[in-house]
Design a protein around this motif. Structure first.
Motif, PDB file in Angstrom:
ATOM      1  N   UNK A 163      41.122  76.497  27.670  1.00 24.56           N
ATOM      2  CA  UNK A 163      41.571  76.087  26.406  1.00 24.56           C
ATOM      3  C   UNK A 163      41.014  77.283  25.367  1.00 24.56           C
ATOM      4  N   UNK A 164      41.715  77.176  24.689  1.00 31.11           N
ATOM      5  CA  UNK A 164      41.442  78.365  23.407  1.00 31.11           C
ATOM      6  C   UNK A 164      41.656  77.689  22.090  1.00 31.11           C
ATOM      7  N   UNK A 165      41.263  76.273  22.011  1.00 35.57           N
ATOM      8  CA  UNK A 165      41.478  75.739  20.649  1.00 35.57           C
ATOM      9  C   UNK A 165      39.917  75.382  20.077  1.00 35.57           C
ATOM     10  N   UNK A 168      35.357  70.966  20.241  1.00 37.85           N
ATOM     11  CA  UNK A 168      33.825  71.035  20.759  1.00 37.85           C
ATOM     12  C   UNK A 168      34.123  70.849  22.198  1.00 37.85           C
ATOM     13  N   UNK A 169      33.343  71.527  22.838  1.00 35.02           N
ATOM     14  CA  UNK A 169      33.160  71.276  24.466  1.00 35.02           C
ATOM     15  C   UNK A 169      34.674  71.460  24.908  1.00 35.02           C
ATOM     16  N   UNK A 170      35.562  72.352  24.504  1.00 31.33           N
ATOM     17  CA  UNK A 170      36.816  72.191  24.652  1.00 31.33           C
ATOM     18  C   UNK A 170      37.445  72.129  26.206  1.00 31.33           C
ATOM     19  N   UNK A 171      36.580  73.044  27.043  1.00 31.74           N
ATOM     20  CA  UNK A 171      36.978  72.976  28.663  1.00 31.74           C
ATOM     21  C   UNK A 171      36.464  71.716  29.188  1.00 31.74           C
ATOM     22  N   UNK A 172      35.513  71.080  28.924  1.00 35.04           N
ATOM     23  CA  UNK A 172      35.121  69.858  29.476  1.00 35.04           C
ATOM     24  C   UNK A 172      35.870  68.775  28.930  1.00 35.04           C
ATOM     25  N   UNK A 173      36.270  68.848  27.625  1.00 35.67           N
ATOM     26  CA  UNK A 173      36.967  67.544  27.120  1.00 35.67           C
ATOM     27  C   UNK A 173      38.318  67.464  27.449  1.00 35.67           C
TER      28      UNK A 173
END
Length: 465
Positions: A163-165, A168-173
């Motif tokens: 994720x490149x957005x 917050x915690x974009x990969x986890x979420x």
């Protein structure tokens, strides 16, 4: 291409990818590192004119950057080597994602493109998610399901989902949302494969990138002689911080200024709460007083003070201690927003407020109450958004409001009620547990009342360049 070439497939053909991730991979090519190329795709057909323009230029385009002092630089970006044509079934995207040369699948789909509720869980009630649960591919989740089903069937090689957005915690979420989606679809085999054969590092991305305007191409042609059909522009500042957790290799991004770290948490918290939330504050406020551009609104003393007080009074105490110099970061951010040459629109930054309130702003509200403080400066932000929404439902905004999770009919009906503000304050999707707080409801009402007369007054704007 040689057999050693690895593919970074990117989903989301917007300006930000081309001004940010593609720039970093271009810098690697400039250093002589030819091991990674980008294949660019899009889930929806709204980027087809751009994809066609890029295809006619072999994926090449010009990036214009500009400093707050007005120094412009031009660089032809060459890292996008393949343009994946859009089709309704996303067949070309699926084929590229299933190719064993593809080692990273990255995406920029905006905050709303993750369809998360205030508890950061997938919202299965949204019509787009409902459609994809039935087999469609309107969202990132539906598209990735098709891509990874094909990959698992073809060879099962691992892949990183990045994720490149501004989430917050974009990969986890993202990962939690995707796994929930797969469970709801009954995709047990794919779910097990995704859990073992993919990684989703957290990232923090930063570069202000306005939507391209018609004046960029003539400047590019004058500066370079290139009649560019797909130029993009952004500020000179750029930053990328990534949790170093890739499962199938990665580009040597540390050689071009990317920070590879064990945890992005302090970087993303500072960026989301100080930069992103302040950006939204300025855009909503500027729109309310008749301004079109972020730099105009930031240069308006009362609006700048709203953002400065929000960060100073409430965010900095919430994030202290921090490895970053938060006061200095605040000042750099406001300086960047004041850049008159970027001409970033309030319309672009005001978008997706229904996701930005819970993602960028509610955490600071909650933490203030938790430490016994009243978040008067932070309450200004949801109050501005409420006034902004009232203008929207009255059809008196100067532009179309865009929001990925907007149910327009339902929200208009709510905003027309006599107790619209109370309903807004009690919206758990926006404010989480504060939706049940009378203290918060009272604070929000007082803040809206205090801003209402100010928001009706047009503000003078800086002279245009």
């Amino acid at each position: 291409m040689t057999s050693e070439t690895h593919i970074w497939m990117h989903i989301g053909a917007g300006s930000f990818h081309r001004a940010h991730q593609a720039w970093y991979l271009h810098r690697l090519l400039q250093q002589g590192d030819n091991r990674w190329h980008i294949a660019l795709s899009n889930i929806r057909d709204d980027a087809n004119p751009l994809l066609s323009a890029l295809a006619s230029q072999r994926g090449e385009y010009t990036l214009e950057t500009v400093t707050p002092e007005g120094v412009r630089e031009y660089e032809k970006i060459t890292s996008i080597k393949k343009i994946i044509p859009w089709d309704k079934e996303l067949a070309a995207m699926v084929a590229q994602g299933a190719d064993s040369a593809t080692r990273v699948i990255a995406f920029t789909v905006t905050e709303g493109g993750y369809y998360l509720d205030t508890q950061h869980q997938l919202d299965p009630r949204h019509p787009d998610i409902q459609a994809d649960l039935a087999g469609d591919a309107r969202t990132l989740y539906g598209a990735l399901t098709r891509v990874l089903q094909a990959r698992m069937a073809a060879h099962g090689n691992p892949v990183t989902l990045l994720s490149c957005d501004n989430l917050r915690h974009n990969g986890e979420r993202f990962r939690r949302g995707f796994l929930t989606f797969l469970k709801l679809r009954g995709e047990s085999a794919l779910l097990n494969w995704v859990e073992s054969q993919t990684r989703s590092p957290n990232t923090m991305v930063d570069r202000i990138t306005p939507r391209p305007t018609a004046d960029i191409a003539p400047r590019v042609k004058a500066a370079s002689g290139f009649d560019d059909k797909a130029p993009v522009m952004g500020e000179a500042f750029i930053q990328w911080v990534i949790e170093d957790d890739f499962i199938a290799g990665r580009p040597a991004l540390e050689n071009v200024g990317v920070e590879l770290v064990d945890s992005v948490l302090p970087f993303e918290e500072a960026k989301i709460r100080i930069l992103n939330a302040s950006h939204s504050c300025i855009a909503w406020a500027g729109t309310l007083v008749g301004q079109s551009y972020i730099h105009q609104s930031t240069q308006t003393a009362e609006i700048r003070e709203m953002a400065w007080e929000y960060v100073t009074q409430d965010v900095i105490p919430s994030l202290t201690p921090s490895p970053l110099e938060l006061e200095a970061y605040r000042d750099v951010v406001l300086s960047r927003f004041s850049n008159p040459y970027i001409r970033d629109t309030n319309q672009r930054v005001a978008a997706d407020g229904l996701s930005k309130i819970p993602g960028f702003i509610t955490p600071t509200l909650m933490e203030c109450y938790q430490r016994g403080a009243t978040p008067r400066a932070t309450a200004v932000l949801p109050a501005l958004f409420y006034l902004f929404l009232q203008r929207w439902q009255q059809d008196s905004l100067p532009y179309e409001y865009q929001d990925g999770v907007l149910d327009a009919a339902a929200l208009r009906a709510q905003l027309r009620q006599p107790d619209a503000l109370q309903r807004y304050a009690a919206d758990q999707a926006l404010f989480g547990e504060l939706a049940h707080s009378q203290a918060f409801a009272t604070l929000l009402q007082e803040t809206v009342e205090s801003l209402s007369s100010w928001a009706r007054q047009p503000q003078p704007v800086a002279e245009e360049e």
